[in-house]
Scaffold this active site. Structure first.
Site, short mmCIF file in Angstrom:
data_model
loop_
_atom_site.label_atom_id
_atom_site.label_comp_id
_atom_site.label_asym_id
_atom_site.label_seq_id
_atom_site.Cartn_x
_atom_site.Cartn_y
_atom_site.Cartn_z
N HIS A 228 -42.18 -5.36 15.63
CA HIS A 228 -42.94 -4.10 15.69
C HIS A 228 -42.51 -3.32 16.93
CE1 HIS A 228 -46.29 -1.33 15.28
NE2 HIS A 228 -46.56 -1.52 16.57
N GLY B 84 -23.78 16.97 -9.50
CA GLY B 84 -24.90 16.64 -8.61
C GLY B 84 -25.11 15.14 -8.56
N ASP C 291 -12.70 -0.67 -7.78
CA ASP C 291 -12.93 0.47 -8.70
C ASP C 291 -12.14 0.34 -10.00
OD1 ASP C 291 -14.51 1.53 -6.72
OD2 ASP C 291 -13.41 3.41 -6.50
N GLY D 19 -17.12 12.66 -10.92
CA GLY D 19 -16.82 11.26 -11.20
C GLY D 19 -15.37 10.93 -10.87
N GLU E 290 0.84 -1.20 0.00
CA GLU E 290 0.00 0.00 0.00
C GLU E 290 0.88 1.25 0.00
OE1 GLU E 290 -3.33 0.96 -0.25
OE2 GLU E 290 -2.41 2.94 -0.06
P1 FAD Z 1 -9.48 2.25 -3.02
O1 FAD Z 1 -10.31 2.38 -1.80
O2 FAD Z 1 -9.29 3.45 -3.88
O3 FAD Z 1 -8.07 1.68 -2.56
C1 FAD Z 1 -7.03 1.52 -3.45
C2 FAD Z 1 -5.74 1.62 -2.68
O4 FAD Z 1 -4.67 1.27 -3.55
C3 FAD Z 1 -5.43 3.03 -2.18
O5 FAD Z 1 -5.24 3.00 -0.79
C4 FAD Z 1 -4.18 3.43 -2.95
O6 FAD Z 1 -3.31 4.22 -2.15
C5 FAD Z 1 -3.57 2.09 -3.28
N1 FAD Z 1 -2.72 2.08 -4.47
C6 FAD Z 1 -3.02 2.58 -5.70
N2 FAD Z 1 -2.01 2.36 -6.56
C7 FAD Z 1 -1.04 1.71 -5.87
C8 FAD Z 1 0.25 1.21 -6.21
N3 FAD Z 1 0.74 1.32 -7.45
N4 FAD Z 1 0.97 0.61 -5.25
C9 FAD Z 1 0.48 0.48 -3.98
N5 FAD Z 1 -0.72 0.93 -3.62
C10 FAD Z 1 -1.49 1.53 -4.54
N6 FAD Z 1 -18.62 3.64 -1.67
C11 FAD Z 1 -19.61 3.03 -0.99
O7 FAD Z 1 -19.87 1.85 -1.24
N7 FAD Z 1 -20.31 3.68 -0.01
C12 FAD Z 1 -20.07 4.97 0.31
O8 FAD Z 1 -20.72 5.52 1.19
C13 FAD Z 1 -19.04 5.64 -0.39
N8 FAD Z 1 -18.74 6.93 -0.10
C14 FAD Z 1 -17.71 7.54 -0.76
C15 FAD Z 1 -17.42 8.86 -0.45
C16 FAD Z 1 -16.40 9.51 -1.10
C17 FAD Z 1 -16.10 10.95 -0.75
C18 FAD Z 1 -15.63 8.82 -2.08
C19 FAD Z 1 -14.49 9.50 -2.76
C20 FAD Z 1 -15.91 7.51 -2.40
C21 FAD Z 1 -16.96 6.85 -1.75
N9 FAD Z 1 -17.30 5.54 -2.06
C22 FAD Z 1 -18.32 4.92 -1.40
C23 FAD Z 1 -16.57 4.77 -3.08
C24 FAD Z 1 -15.54 3.85 -2.39
O9 FAD Z 1 -14.66 4.63 -1.62
C25 FAD Z 1 -14.77 3.07 -3.43
O10 FAD Z 1 -15.68 2.36 -4.25
C26 FAD Z 1 -13.84 2.07 -2.76
O11 FAD Z 1 -12.92 2.72 -1.92
C27 FAD Z 1 -13.10 1.26 -3.81
O12 FAD Z 1 -12.26 0.35 -3.19
P2 FAD Z 1 -10.92 -0.16 -3.88
O13 FAD Z 1 -10.31 -1.13 -2.92
O14 FAD Z 1 -11.22 -0.59 -5.25
O15 FAD Z 1 -10.02 1.13 -4.02
P1 NAI Z 2 -21.04 10.64 -9.90
O1 NAI Z 2 -20.82 9.93 -11.17
O2 NAI Z 2 -21.92 10.05 -8.87
O3 NAI Z 2 -21.64 12.09 -10.22
C1 NAI Z 2 -20.97 13.00 -11.03
C2 NAI Z 2 -21.96 14.04 -11.49
O4 NAI Z 2 -21.24 15.10 -12.07
C3 NAI Z 2 -22.93 13.52 -12.54
O5 NAI Z 2 -24.24 13.90 -12.19
C4 NAI Z 2 -22.46 14.21 -13.82
O6 NAI Z 2 -23.51 14.47 -14.72
C5 NAI Z 2 -21.89 15.50 -13.26
N1 NAI Z 2 -20.88 16.14 -14.10
C6 NAI Z 2 -19.89 15.54 -14.81
N2 NAI Z 2 -19.13 16.48 -15.41
C7 NAI Z 2 -19.64 17.70 -15.07
C8 NAI Z 2 -19.28 19.04 -15.36
N3 NAI Z 2 -18.24 19.32 -16.14
N4 NAI Z 2 -20.03 20.03 -14.84
C9 NAI Z 2 -21.11 19.74 -14.05
N5 NAI Z 2 -21.48 18.49 -13.74
C10 NAI Z 2 -20.76 17.48 -14.23
O7 NAI Z 2 -19.57 10.94 -9.35
P2 NAI Z 2 -19.07 11.45 -7.93
O8 NAI Z 2 -20.16 12.15 -7.21
O9 NAI Z 2 -17.80 12.16 -8.20
O10 NAI Z 2 -18.75 10.10 -7.17
C11 NAI Z 2 -17.83 9.17 -7.75
C12 NAI Z 2 -18.22 7.78 -7.42
O11 NAI Z 2 -17.89 7.47 -6.07
C13 NAI Z 2 -19.71 7.50 -7.53
O12 NAI Z 2 -20.11 7.23 -8.83
C14 NAI Z 2 -19.85 6.30 -6.65
O13 NAI Z 2 -19.49 5.15 -7.37
C15 NAI Z 2 -18.82 6.55 -5.56
N6 NAI Z 2 -19.46 7.11 -4.37
C16 NAI Z 2 -20.40 6.36 -3.72
C17 NAI Z 2 -21.05 6.85 -2.61
C18 NAI Z 2 -22.07 5.99 -1.95
O14 NAI Z 2 -22.08 4.79 -2.22
N7 NAI Z 2 -22.91 6.54 -1.09
C19 NAI Z 2 -20.77 8.18 -2.09
C20 NAI Z 2 -19.76 8.89 -2.84
C21 NAI Z 2 -19.15 8.35 -3.93
#
Ligand code: FAD
Ligand code: NAI
Length: 466
Positions: A442, A182, A311, A271, A34
């Protein structure tokens, strides 16, 4: 010649770390590498810290409205960002430490560093001090996650331009926050900061926020955005920003006119892109699916010794999907005859009200064939009245002929916790009656799921059947 490890996992997010733990449990000699965050984006700068902020905002709002229950608060409740951040950071530190403890407890080795794949069975790791080390493994798992997308005119290196990581770490409550995008992040954080006291404007380029979600849910969220004083501009294009005497302006093209929105910070959440570049994949000829690594049902890439999960391996970019894939891959590596065969990846948007979906939504199911829909408002569920959270609905969609549950959409408080029962029903091929005949305690919100399943059959007892 035996290799150094049976498996090397690159990345310790919700994909990589459970994969490492499960590999350890299965007796596979494993190394997890990591480069930044033990626990990945999710535990450090994603799911967990965002939910902490959202909960704090909600608690503040609840306190402000507690008088409806006869709870009188004298003086004005407000958020102390220093304390709030310390609380949030304490949670992420605890969880990140827990990841290491679990890996160690399962005899999985860990290494800090950045990994590059230099051969089908070889990885080069650059340690934080710059030293390089090559290690061999029978299997390599790419679990490198994703990164926020940058758009022209908004460079994350500029202080007022925030990606989600910076937006979760603010030491102050913005006076005016502009959210570009949004979607999930834009709306979750827009609502959190609005509840903490910010004026918020959401700028979305499509013709609706939460595009693609059940329109009934979108309407419910839009109503509450309005109540929280959040301005939403749809079909709007953010073009850039400029400094002013007391902050910034964000320049937006909206309804054919140029508008300047005064703000102090701007969050860009448009995104995320998979971290698939710079891993050495091109040289190895690993096939791609756009920017995602292409995988088969066993999460194997076109190079048989290399797997990809989470991801980096495709949509939906959700933590629980990454974890499930990580566990599947561990078993595949251990020689089990398994593959990814989940029927549904439930999804939750933690807005107010929360939106939770499992399986098909109403429109998707309708496009597939004849259906019946059971819809029950939160207001018909006794428990919702006792928590004073009557906003929202339960919707169960079934196949008209077989009565099999095709999908459930819940829009309302605790939807995130209620959806798991529905995902289980879908995985097991349950019929509406299976949910309807299951005795639900309930008074609980779960009764709403039961009642909506019965409503789909025309047998609800707490609402009038239509
Ligand atoms: P990551 O969590 O991105 O982990 C990948 C890891 O790999 C990182 O720690 C990185 O440092 C490491 N890495 C990368 N390249 C290398 C390399 N070359 N060598 C060594 N290490 C490396 N998802 C939900 O399901 N529910 C939510 O409520 C939710 N909320 C979110 C809120 C925010 C603000 C964001 C940004 C995302 C949210 N997500 C949510 C999405 C969720 O965080 C991701 O889908 C999830 O973290 C993906 O897991 P992952 O293991 O694929 O990757
Ligand atoms: P998103 O794909 O959910 O939303 C991005 C939004 O930005 C879309 O509505 C798109 O139309 C808009 N957009 C794109 N380009 C634009 C521009 N130039 N100007 C204005 N609007 C624009 O992506 P977001 O919110 O960044 O989240 C990324 C991903 O992380 C999500 O798709 C989701 O997979 C994950 N995530 C999951 C959460 C959860 O499970 N509760 C919470 C947060 C993130």
């Amino acid at each position: 010649m035996a290799r150094d490890y049976q498996a090397i996992v690159i990345g310790a997010g919700p994909g990589g770390y459970p994969c490492g733990i499960r590999l350890g449990q299965l007796g596979i000699k494993t190394l997890v590498v990591e480069r930044q965050y033990w626990g990945g984006v999710c535990l450090n700068v994603g799911c967990i810290p965002s939910k902490a902020l959202i909960t704090a905002g909600k608690r503040l709002e609840e306190i402000a409205h507690a008088d409806a229950m006869g709870i009188i608060v004298t003086g004005e409740a407000h958020a102390d960002m220093t304390k709030l951040q310390a609380w949030k950071n304490g949670i992420t530190a605890k969880l990140s430490g827990g990841v290491k403890t679990l890996l160690k407890g399962n005899k999985t080795e860990m290494m800090d560093g950045s990994a590059l794949i230099v051969g089908p069975n070889e990885v080069e790791i650059t340690a934080p001090d710059g030293t390089k080390k090559r290690l061999t493994a029978d299997n390599i798992v790419i679990a490198t996650g994703s990164t926020p997308i940058e758009i022209p005119g908004f460079a994350y290196k500029d202080e007022p331009v925030l990606d989600s990581t910076k937006a979760l770490d603010l030491k102050f409550i913005p006076k005016h926050l502009v959210c570009i995008g949004g979607g999930y992040i834009g709306l979750e954080l827009a609502m959190a900061y609005a509840k903490l006291g910010s004026k918020v404007t959401v700028v979305e380029m499509l013709d609706s926020v939460l595009f693609g979600f059940d329109p009934d849910c979108v309407k419910a969220v839009q109503r509450n955005l309005k109540k929280a004083g959040v301005d939403v501009m749809v079909k709007a294009k953010a073009k850039g920003w400029a400094k002013t005497a007391d902050g910034i302006v964000v320049n937006v093209e909206h309804d054919g006119a140029d508008k300047a929105i005064a703000a102090d910070v701007v969050l860009v959440a448009v995104g995320r892109r998979p971290n698939s570049k710079g891993l050495g994949l091109e040289a190895l000829g690993v096939q791609m699916n756009g920017a995602f690594v292409k995988v088969d049902k066993q999460l194997r890439t076109s190079v048989p010794s290399i797997f990809a999960i989470g991801d980096v391996a495709g949509q939906p970019m959700l933590a629980h999907k990454a974890t499930h894939e990580g566990e599947v891959v561990a078993e595949v590596i251990a020689g089990h005859k398994v593959s990814y065969d989940a029927k549904t990846v439930p999804a939750v948007v933690f807005t107010d009200p929360e939106i939770a979906i499992a399986g098909l939504d109403e429109a998707q199911a309708r496009a597939r064939g004849p259906i019946k829909v059971g819809k029950v408002p939160y207001g018909a569920v006794g428990r919702a009245l006792t928590t004073n959270e009557t906003d929202g609905f339960f919707k169960v969609v079934i196949d008209e002929k077989t009565k099999v549950v095709l999908g459930v959409t819940i829009c309302g408080s605790h939807a995130s916790d209620l959806i798991s029962e529905c995902a289980l029903a879908i995985e097991m091929g349950a019929e509406a009656l299976d949910i309807g005949l299951t005795i639900h305690p309930h008074p609980t919100l779960g009764e709403g799921v039961m009642e909506a399943a019965k409503a789909a059959l025309g047998e609800a007892v707490h609402i009038l059947n239509r």
